[in-house]
Design a protein around this motif. Structure first.
Motif, PDB file in Angstrom:
ATOM      1  N   PHE A 538       0.829  -1.195   0.000  1.00 46.42           N
ATOM      2  CA  PHE A 538       0.000   0.000   0.000  1.00 46.42           C
ATOM      3  C   PHE A 538       0.870   1.255   0.000  1.00 46.42           C
ATOM      4  O   PHE A 538       0.572   2.239  -0.692  1.00 46.42           O
ATOM      5  CB  PHE A 538      -0.920  -0.003   1.224  1.00 46.42           C
ATOM      6  CG  PHE A 538      -1.649   1.294   1.434  1.00 46.42           C
ATOM      7  CD1 PHE A 538      -2.727   1.638   0.631  1.00 46.42           C
ATOM      8  CD2 PHE A 538      -1.244   2.184   2.431  1.00 46.42           C
ATOM      9  CE1 PHE A 538      -3.390   2.835   0.816  1.00 46.42           C
ATOM     10  CE2 PHE A 538      -1.900   3.384   2.618  1.00 46.42           C
ATOM     11  CZ  PHE A 538      -2.983   3.707   1.820  1.00 46.42           C
ATOM     12  N   GLN A 539       1.971   1.221   0.764  1.00 47.74           N
ATOM     13  CA  GLN A 539       2.864   2.369   0.815  1.00 47.74           C
ATOM     14  C   GLN A 539       3.514   2.618  -0.550  1.00 47.74           C
ATOM     15  O   GLN A 539       3.647   3.776  -0.993  1.00 47.74           O
ATOM     16  CB  GLN A 539       3.950   2.122   1.873  1.00 47.74           C
ATOM     17  CG  GLN A 539       4.843   3.321   2.165  1.00 47.74           C
ATOM     18  CD  GLN A 539       4.065   4.498   2.731  1.00 47.74           C
ATOM     19  OE1 GLN A 539       3.030   4.312   3.383  1.00 47.74           O
ATOM     20  NE2 GLN A 539       4.541   5.716   2.461  1.00 47.74           N
ATOM     21  N   LEU A 540       3.899   1.527  -1.239  1.00 56.37           N
ATOM     22  CA  LEU A 540       4.473   1.667  -2.584  1.00 56.37           C
ATOM     23  C   LEU A 540       3.457   2.263  -3.551  1.00 56.37           C
ATOM     24  O   LEU A 540       3.787   3.152  -4.349  1.00 56.37           O
ATOM     25  CB  LEU A 540       4.951   0.308  -3.096  1.00 56.37           C
ATOM     26  CG  LEU A 540       6.219  -0.265  -2.460  1.00 56.37           C
ATOM     27  CD1 LEU A 540       6.433  -1.701  -2.928  1.00 56.37           C
ATOM     28  CD2 LEU A 540       7.434   0.586  -2.818  1.00 56.37           C
ATOM     29  N   ASP A 541       2.222   1.757  -3.479  1.00 63.51           N
ATOM     30  CA  ASP A 541       1.172   2.308  -4.345  1.00 63.51           C
ATOM     31  C   ASP A 541       0.919   3.779  -4.022  1.00 63.51           C
ATOM     32  O   ASP A 541       0.713   4.599  -4.928  1.00 63.51           O
ATOM     33  CB  ASP A 541      -0.126   1.512  -4.182  1.00 63.51           C
ATOM     34  CG  ASP A 541      -0.043   0.135  -4.816  1.00 63.51           C
ATOM     35  OD1 ASP A 541       0.805  -0.035  -5.715  1.00 63.51           O
ATOM     36  OD2 ASP A 541      -0.802  -0.763  -4.409  1.00 63.51           O
ATOM     37  N   GLU A 543       3.053   5.941  -2.783  1.00 65.03           N
ATOM     38  CA  GLU A 543       4.147   6.747  -3.332  1.00 65.03           C
ATOM     39  C   GLU A 543       4.021   6.908  -4.842  1.00 65.03           C
ATOM     40  O   GLU A 543       4.288   7.979  -5.393  1.00 65.03           O
ATOM     41  CB  GLU A 543       5.487   6.089  -2.975  1.00 65.03           C
ATOM     42  CG  GLU A 543       5.838   6.163  -1.498  1.00 65.03           C
ATOM     43  CD  GLU A 543       7.083   5.355  -1.163  1.00 65.03           C
ATOM     44  OE1 GLU A 543       7.704   4.814  -2.117  1.00 65.03           O
ATOM     45  OE2 GLU A 543       7.429   5.260   0.029  1.00 65.03           O
ATOM     46  N   ASP A 544       3.580   5.821  -5.506  1.00 69.77           N
ATOM     47  CA  ASP A 544       3.410   5.885  -6.955  1.00 69.77           C
ATOM     48  C   ASP A 544       2.304   6.867  -7.332  1.00 69.77           C
ATOM     49  O   ASP A 544       2.466   7.670  -8.266  1.00 69.77           O
ATOM     50  CB  ASP A 544       3.065   4.489  -7.484  1.00 69.77           C
ATOM     51  CG  ASP A 544       3.650   4.238  -8.853  1.00 69.77           C
ATOM     52  OD1 ASP A 544       4.816   4.611  -9.076  1.00 69.77           O
ATOM     53  OD2 ASP A 544       2.938   3.680  -9.700  1.00 69.77           O
ATOM     54  N   TYR A 545       1.195   6.815  -6.614  1.00 66.48           N
ATOM     55  CA  TYR A 545       0.096   7.748  -6.892  1.00 66.48           C
ATOM     56  C   TYR A 545       0.502   9.185  -6.568  1.00 66.48           C
ATOM     57  O   TYR A 545       0.122  10.121  -7.278  1.00 66.48           O
ATOM     58  CB  TYR A 545      -1.153   7.357  -6.102  1.00 66.48           C
ATOM     59  CG  TYR A 545      -1.864   6.138  -6.635  1.00 66.48           C
ATOM     60  CD1 TYR A 545      -2.170   6.020  -7.988  1.00 66.48           C
ATOM     61  CD2 TYR A 545      -2.232   5.087  -5.795  1.00 66.48           C
ATOM     62  CE1 TYR A 545      -2.806   4.895  -8.483  1.00 66.48           C
ATOM     63  CE2 TYR A 545      -2.868   3.961  -6.293  1.00 66.48           C
ATOM     64  CZ  TYR A 545      -3.150   3.872  -7.637  1.00 66.48           C
ATOM     65  OH  TYR A 545      -3.787   2.759  -8.128  1.00 66.48           O
ATOM     66  N   LEU A 546       1.300   9.354  -5.492  1.00 65.68           N
ATOM     67  CA  LEU A 546       1.777  10.698  -5.160  1.00 65.68           C
ATOM     68  C   LEU A 546       2.674  11.249  -6.260  1.00 65.68           C
ATOM     69  O   LEU A 546       2.611  12.440  -6.596  1.00 65.68           O
ATOM     70  CB  LEU A 546       2.521  10.682  -3.814  1.00 65.68           C
ATOM     71  CG  LEU A 546       1.643  10.565  -2.559  1.00 65.68           C
ATOM     72  CD1 LEU A 546       2.499  10.395  -1.316  1.00 65.68           C
ATOM     73  CD2 LEU A 546       0.750  11.799  -2.400  1.00 65.68           C
ATOM     74  N   ASP A 547       3.522  10.373  -6.834  1.00 71.42           N
ATOM     75  CA  ASP A 547       4.352  10.798  -7.966  1.00 71.42           C
ATOM     76  C   ASP A 547       3.495  11.249  -9.136  1.00 71.42           C
ATOM     77  O   ASP A 547       3.782  12.257  -9.797  1.00 71.42           O
ATOM     78  CB  ASP A 547       5.271   9.650  -8.402  1.00 71.42           C
ATOM     79  CG  ASP A 547       6.406   9.410  -7.416  1.00 71.42           C
ATOM     80  OD1 ASP A 547       6.712  10.339  -6.628  1.00 71.42           O
ATOM     81  OD2 ASP A 547       6.981   8.308  -7.422  1.00 71.42           O
TER      82      ASP A 547
END
Length: 576
Positions: A538-541, A543-547
């Motif tokens: 979830f944290q990786l997702d 960060e990806d969405y934040l990017d």
């Protein structure tokens, strides 16, 4: 009768880039289970998942098709709906699994879609007293727009969806082409692939930038024997129509922007792909969650089109494609989790009998109309010939009457003279009418012949060698599915024996229950680790969405600044 979605996993071999990067294999495979090792925590226990079948790096598409796809395709020929779709991250072999290697000439590297073509038309050719009408369509979901891959001239860039009672979600404006053999299916598939959107990313040189669905619709009725291939029933004999539909889905792969290096239009495509796949994941989660009261099918075009395949009237097979490399651990684990959830989805497939919108009924009505038109036209021609013959006879009489001897007879007999304003010979001068009538008859006959040619079945009904080969393959596919069912029932029976409590002594009961407690504790630990992994994922997702949000924010700021600079100039020019 309900039936769970069948789920298999296919692990591709290491690609050139992974070998050059010296990636390690984190996957272990046996017949029904797959284990994944976390590369960042070597001492941790492997995560294990069980599926209907698991295929390793050296497994061929032919094996997957014969064991898992063969029975499903057979059922569509009996009037069921079927769906086969490939799911997984970008570059893990989905398109290769579904479509195969286009350069293969011997069929060795054929994908599932071409094998379906061969299977369907081979079976149809052996049918006795059954006639089939096969129709194909090919669509693409690109940036949440539905495109028709078989036609560029429609002018519709985004075809609308429509939900029809008893049929489901369809695209009514989509081009549908009749086919009579596998060669024609190859042609339409190849034509559609030319129109499909692909691009190069850091993870895949030929990355699909869209989801595609190739659909084969098979309508059938009890018809004449194979000796009368071009006949079609008329009247109400065509009452028992069945229609099976096979949807072959090649999904675009999920991807992380920092791995693919997507920029500009590629970044926009990746965003849309991830959103639709996220919606698909939400639908799968909602279907297996007993507490969920709403299934979000309407969150994307993809989930709406797959609505009947997930929780509806369809036999569905999901092929999850994964990479064995440690660099793709997060994506591999995510794919296996989605696949593990999907196998708990329950569908209710049934034979589609007597569909109201069957193309065969439209063809039947059209043939009856054309036959009536031909009969009326022939009757008119016969009447016209009779009139012409009468006119010719009258013209001969008229010429005889104009002779001198006839004039004397007429004068003596006092017959009334013919009226000069009536010209009987002018009635013969009607070439345009006859020509147009002949053209209409020719068009009607050509149309009837075309409809008859589209009906297929029974061309190789007497080929005993083909029948035997088909029977052997069918038995082998059923045997594999029976082995899967037996394995599942064996596990259930072991749990049932434990609950029923048949023990020889108290010591045996204690030992068995202690063992059961130990297994439950292991499961609890695994679930705790699973929660930690999910939080990490979830944290990786996140960060990806934040990017993605940051990139979109930068684009918005750029256009706002550009507009603020240009606005005074536009106002000044507007005043002048």
């Amino acid at each position: 009768m309900s039936e769970n979605v069948k789920v298999v996993v296919r692990c591709r071999p290491m690609n050139r880039k992974e070998n050059e990067s010296k990636c390690e294999n984190i996957v272990e495979i046996n017949e029904y289970a797959i284990s994944v090792l976390n590369p960042s925590a070597r001492n941790s226990q492997k995560k294990m998942f069980t599926f209907d079948s698991v295929y390793d790096m050296i497994s061929k598409t032919e094996v997957i098709y014969n064991e898992m796809c063969y029975s499903l395709v057979e059922s569509t020929l009996d009037g069921y709906n079927g769906t086969i779709f490939a799911y997984g991250q970008t570059g893990c072999g989905k398109t290769h699994t579904m479509q195969g290697d286009g350069s293969a000439k011997d069929g060795y590297n054929c994908g599932i879609i071409p094998r379906c073509f061969e299977h369907i038309f081979e079976t149809i050719s052996m049918a006795t007293n059954i006639r089939y009408l096969a129709l194909v369509s090919y669509l693409e979901i690109y940036n949440e727009n539905i495109r028709d891959l078989l036609s560029d001239s429609t002018g519709i860039m985004n075809h609308p969806l429509k939900e029809m009672p008893g049929v489901g979600v369809t695209v009514p404006t989509l081009t549908t082409q009749p086919v009579i053999n596998a060669k024609q299916c190859y042609y339409w598939l190849k034509l559609g692939n030319k129109n499909r959107v692909t691009a190069t990313t850091l993870m895949n040189e030929q990355s699909s930038r869209s989801h595609t669905i190739f659909t084969i619709s098979l309508e059938q009725f009890q018809g004449p024997s194979s000796s009368s291939v071009s006949s079609i029933p008329s009247g109400d004999i065509m009452g028992g129509i069945r229609r099976g539909k096979l949807s072959l889905v090649d999904l675009a792969g999920s991807e992380r922007q920092r791995k693919t290096g997507a920029q500009g239009s590629r970044f926009k495509e990746a965003t849309k792909i991830n959103l639709s796949l996220s919606a698909l994941g939400n639908v799968i989660s909602s279907l297996v969650d007993s507490k969920s009261k709403h299934v979000p099918y309407r969150d994307s075009k993809l989930t709406r089109l797959l609505q009947d395949s997930l929780g509806g009237n369809t036999k569905t097979l999901m092929i999850s494609c994964i990479s064995p490399a440690d660099s793709n651990y997060d994506e591999t684990l995510s794919t296996l989790r989605y696949a593990s959830r999907a196998k708990n989805i329950s569908n209710k497939p049934k034979i589609n009998e007597d569909p109201k919108d069957a193309q065969l009924r439209q063809y039947q009505s059209e043939i009856l109309h054309l036959k009536r038109m031909l009969e009326e036209s022939e009757q008119k021609i016969f009447r016209r010939k009779d009139e012409d013959n009468n006119i010719i006879q009258l013209s001969h009489i008229n010429s005889d009457l104009q002779s001198p001897s006839a004039d004397l007879d007429i004068a003596n007999m006092n017959f009334p003279t013919p009226k000069p304003e009536i010209d009987y010979l002018s009635e013969l001068n009607k070439p345009k009418v006859s020509e147009s009538s002949d053209e209409l008859q020719l068009q009607a006959r050509n149309r009837i012949d075309f409809i008859k040619r589209t009906l297929i079945g029974g061309e190789r009904a007497n080929d005993l060698q083909l029948r035997e080969r088909h029977r052997v393959r069918k038995i082998a596919a059923q045997r594999h599915l029976s082995a899967i069912a037996n394995a599942l029932s064996r596990v259930e029976s072991e749990d049932r024996d434990l609950l029923q409590g048949h023990y020889a002594s108290i010591t045996q009961e204690i030992n068995i229950k202690n063992e059961h407690i130990r297994i439950c504790r292991q499961k609890i630990k695994m679930l705790e680790r699973e929660v930690a992994d999910l939080n990490s994922e979830f944290q990786l997702d996140r960060e990806d969405y934040l990017d993605e949000i940051r990139n979109l924010g930068r684009n918005i700021k750029f256009f706002q600044q550009l507009f603020s600079k240009v606005q005074p100039i536009l106002r000044r020019n507007g005043k002048n």
